[in-house]
Design a protein around this motif. Structure first.
Motif: not given
Length: 737
Positions: A65, A319, A396, A399
């Motif tokens: 991120e 995120t 990603e 998370d």
């Protein structure tokens, strides 16, 4: 139906055998992590612990991120692999130029540059890994380059950098900063070092870097051609098959009145209502995070002058933007499944409402707890012993910290339990219904179980292996079995309204699922061309990802069939807007998943485009355009079916439908796509590092194009707010009546 089920089963079994076999090869041939990196003079530069701890520092910081590694991650900061490789190469060339010719490399003559470049390619690409003691030996000049790069990255993460949207004091521990650089070095080493007894690097010569002669391999070009040929062959075959099918007569006579009128809403179905409130709230919150994230791309660490990044940095907002999208879409789909269960069987299992409420509470714990943990991890307020469990995984779309991943998996198992006990009575009834419900049950099982792939990687798992399992979740869980589930749900909803027959819909859904999964399962590998995988991943991924596009040639037929169904009787018009969102799904499936997906999926295209703004073109148009629209459609369909007697004020729905769709179109076409195509040009001409650099992204033209995105984003956000307003106002009507 027997032949349909045989084909479906064969596709599933064979595809997972192939995918698992490639996984074994990835385990065997992943870029090695050395016990030591030493110079020819015997100096220890890095240890295995430095590299692995550095990977953990990167993960806890937000990982993918904040910038990207091997092309996977966010788009404002550079790709750290490409950035490290270019900086190391330039340092070495300048060092040699100064010591030999008293000039910077750029000021040397062509012959002198060619000689130094050839020398650089040799020391960078030669594999010096000693398998006996698992040690990598490097030239002393590389140690000097590593020291220089480390100073640069300490400055970036300690002092912050607006051009990268990295806040001040993102990292303050000098030892962690050094080890973070060790991880970046290792990813660059794998990208520039040839595999043993081969002339191709561990990442198949990615990224494009002219200084070390990282260029597309012959396989990358050849398999791109093969994939295009197979795509054309597949399209031709599908059209040939479609033309050979008999056109079935429409399903009987459409009922004069809504079949759902007078149906009794069960307690568990009423309990599902609050799921849609959460869907609406998370949808708005996701948009808010998206607005802030997009703005950070042009103003760095501020939001219209407000130093918001001090408390809510880019890494956190991105995120949450990604994670909330998965949460609200999945919640809408799961809630639709819980609503359908009693409608299917006509039976409300004892304790079903309690189960629905418990699952709702678990959902809130996972959403709020994971968001809090990610914030604490990124803000360096979580200990090294806790970040993996409760903080940011760094990967990603998955998370969540491990504790919340396990909690989510348990919640999915609870959902599966509720689904099975609700569907089981119906499996003993109507034979036509049994077929479609069997597929419904299979997809439900897959949705619950396949998230387990997120639990396979560990704290120190090799990045190439972690990427393999991450895409099991992102591609197979989200893009694969959720799509099968959605296909079945839509077909069943239309069958409940008696607009189509159960027998016909069962055949269509099993066939459609078979065709989609025949390319979709092995097609997972198209995400793994350049992530430290052997060439077989590129070969199979390119072929089968092309076949994923083939079924999409019929989405226009699907869209018009849905429109036709919405016009069959006056009472069906009550379901117009849910159906129109299904029409939007078909459109964006063709454009977002098909057109923009294939734009970046062929190996030669992805070689230059991976991690550029062409990726969010596909991501926004496919993730929201297909799955988001589908989630909204399912939510509206359930709300309509719960109380078909309540009249809807359709003006807000009409406005929100067109605003959301046009806003998404404007966002993609007027901003993300031109930015991505210009980056692709820069990647081809100068190298991947330049396409991701602030030198290119901060030019006036690129700044203007990114500001233009506000036009589409604003229209989209207004449409979403109107939609949520409609849902909450409708909910109040339900409560009052």
């Amino acid at each position: 139906m027997k032949k349909y089920w045989i084909a479906f089963s064969a596709v599933i079994i064979i595809s997972f055998i192939v995918l698992s076999w490639v996984g074994v090869r990835i385990y065997q041939q992943a870029p090695p992590i050395p016990d030591k990196v030493i110079t020819t003079e015997g100096n220890i530069v890095y240890t295995k612990d430095d590299i692995q701890t550095g990977q953990n520092v990167w993960q806890a910081l937000g990982g993918m991120e904040v910038g990207s590694v091997w092309g996977h991650g966010s788009y404002v900061a550079p790709d750290w692999t490409a950035d490290w490789l270019h900086r190391e190469s330039i340092f070495i060339l300048n060092y040699w130029g100064q010591t030999q010719f008293n000039k910077e490399y750029a000021n040397l003559g062509n012959e002198q540059q060619a000689a130094l470049k050839s020398r650089l390619e040799k020391i960078m690409k030669t594999n010096t890994l000693n398998t006996n003691d698992n040690t990598i030996t490097i030239d002393p000049v590389r140690e000097k380059a590593i020291q220089d790069n480390t100073k640069h990255f300490i400055d970036v993460f300690f002092n912050g950098k607006d051009a990268y949207a990295i806040r001040v004091h993102s990292l303050t521990d000098p030892e962690k900063l050094r080890k973070l650089s060790a991880f970046f070095f290792w990813t660059s080493w794998a990208a520039s070092t040839n595999r043993p007894n081969d002339d191709i690097t561990y990442t198949n010569n990615w990224p494009h870097e002219q200084l070390v002669n990282n260029n597309p391999t012959g396989e990358t070009i050849v398999w791109t051609g093969v994939s295009i040929i197979l795509l054309l062959a597949g399209i031709g075959g599908m059209i040939w098959w479609r033309a050979s099918q008999e056109i079935e007569a429409p399903y009987g006579d459409t009922p004069k009145d809504d079949p759902l009128l007078g149906s009794i809403v069960t307690p568990s179905q009423r309990a599902v209502m609050k799921y849609f409130w959460i869907v609406s709230a998370l949808f708005i919150l996701q948009i808010l995070m998206g607005v802030i994230t997009a703005h950070y791309g042009v103003e760095g660490n501020a939001f219209y002058g407000i130093p918001l990044a001090k408390y809510l940095p880019y890494t956190v907002t991105r995120t949450w933007h990604n994670q909330l999208g998965i949460f609200w879409i999945a919640t809408a789909w799961l809630a639709a499944g819980l609503y359908i269960c009693p409608a299917v069987s006509g039976v409300e299992p004892k304790g079903q409402k309690l189960g629905v409420n418990v699952l709702f509470g678990a959902l809130l714990v996972v959403v709020l707890g994971s968001m809090a943990g990610e914030w604490l991890s990124v803000m360096n307020r979580m200990s090294d012993s806790n970040w993996f469990l409760f903080g940011h995984s760094g990967y990603e779309y998955i998370d969540l910290g491990r504790f919340f991943q396990i909690a989510l998996f348990i919640g999915l198992l609870l959902w599966l339990f509720l689904m099975v006990r609700g569907i089981r009575p119906a499996l003993k009834g109507n034979k036509d219904q049994k077929q479609i419900l069997t597929l419904f049950l299979i997809s439900s099982v897959a949705i619950a179980l396949f998230y387990a792939a997120a639990l396979v990687y560990g704290k120190h798992t090799n990045l190439a292996i972690a990427e393999y399992w991450r895409w099991w979740v992102v591609h197979l869980w989200v893009e694969g079995f959720f799509e099968v589930f959605a296909t079945v749900v839509i077909a069943f909803l239309f069958a409940r309204l008696k607009l189509i027959s159960l027998k016909t819909s069962a055949q269509a859904t099993v066939l459609a699922s078979t065709i989609f999964l025949s390319g979709g399962i092995i097609g997972t590998l198209h995400h793994l061309y350049f992530t430290g995988t052997p060439m077989i991943a590129l070969t199979l991924g390119s072929v089968f990802s092309a076949l994923e596009v083939v079924p999409l040639i019929f989405v226009g037929y699907e869209a018009w069939e849905n429109i036709r169904l919405s016009r069959t009787k006056e009472w069906v018009l009550k379901y117009k807007w849910p159906i129109y969102f299904f029409v939007a799904v078909a459109f964006w499936n063709m454009v977002g998943a098909g057109l923009f997906g294939f734009m970046i999926n062929p190996p030669i295209a992805l070689y230059y485009m991976q991690g550029l703004n062409t990726t969010p073109v596909h991501a926004h148009a496919a993730l929201f355009g297909v799955y988001g629209m589908l989630g909204i459609g399912l939510m509206l369909f359930c709300l309509r079916a719960i109380r078909p007697d309540i009249a809807w004020n359709e003006k807000p729905l009409r406005f929100s439908f067109w605003a959301i769709n046009f806003g998404l179109f404007a966002m993609v076409i007027f901003s993300l796509l031109p930015v991505g195509l210009m980056q692709t040009w820069a990647s081809v001409k100068y190298g991947y590092w330049y396409a991701r650099s602030s030198d290119f992204l901060q030019t006036p033209v690129m700044e203007t194009l990114r500001w233009i995105r506000a036009f589409g984003d604003t229209i989209f956000a207004i449409g979403a707010i109107v939609l949520v307003y409609f849902i909450f106002k409708l909910s109040l009507k339900f409560i009052r009546k």
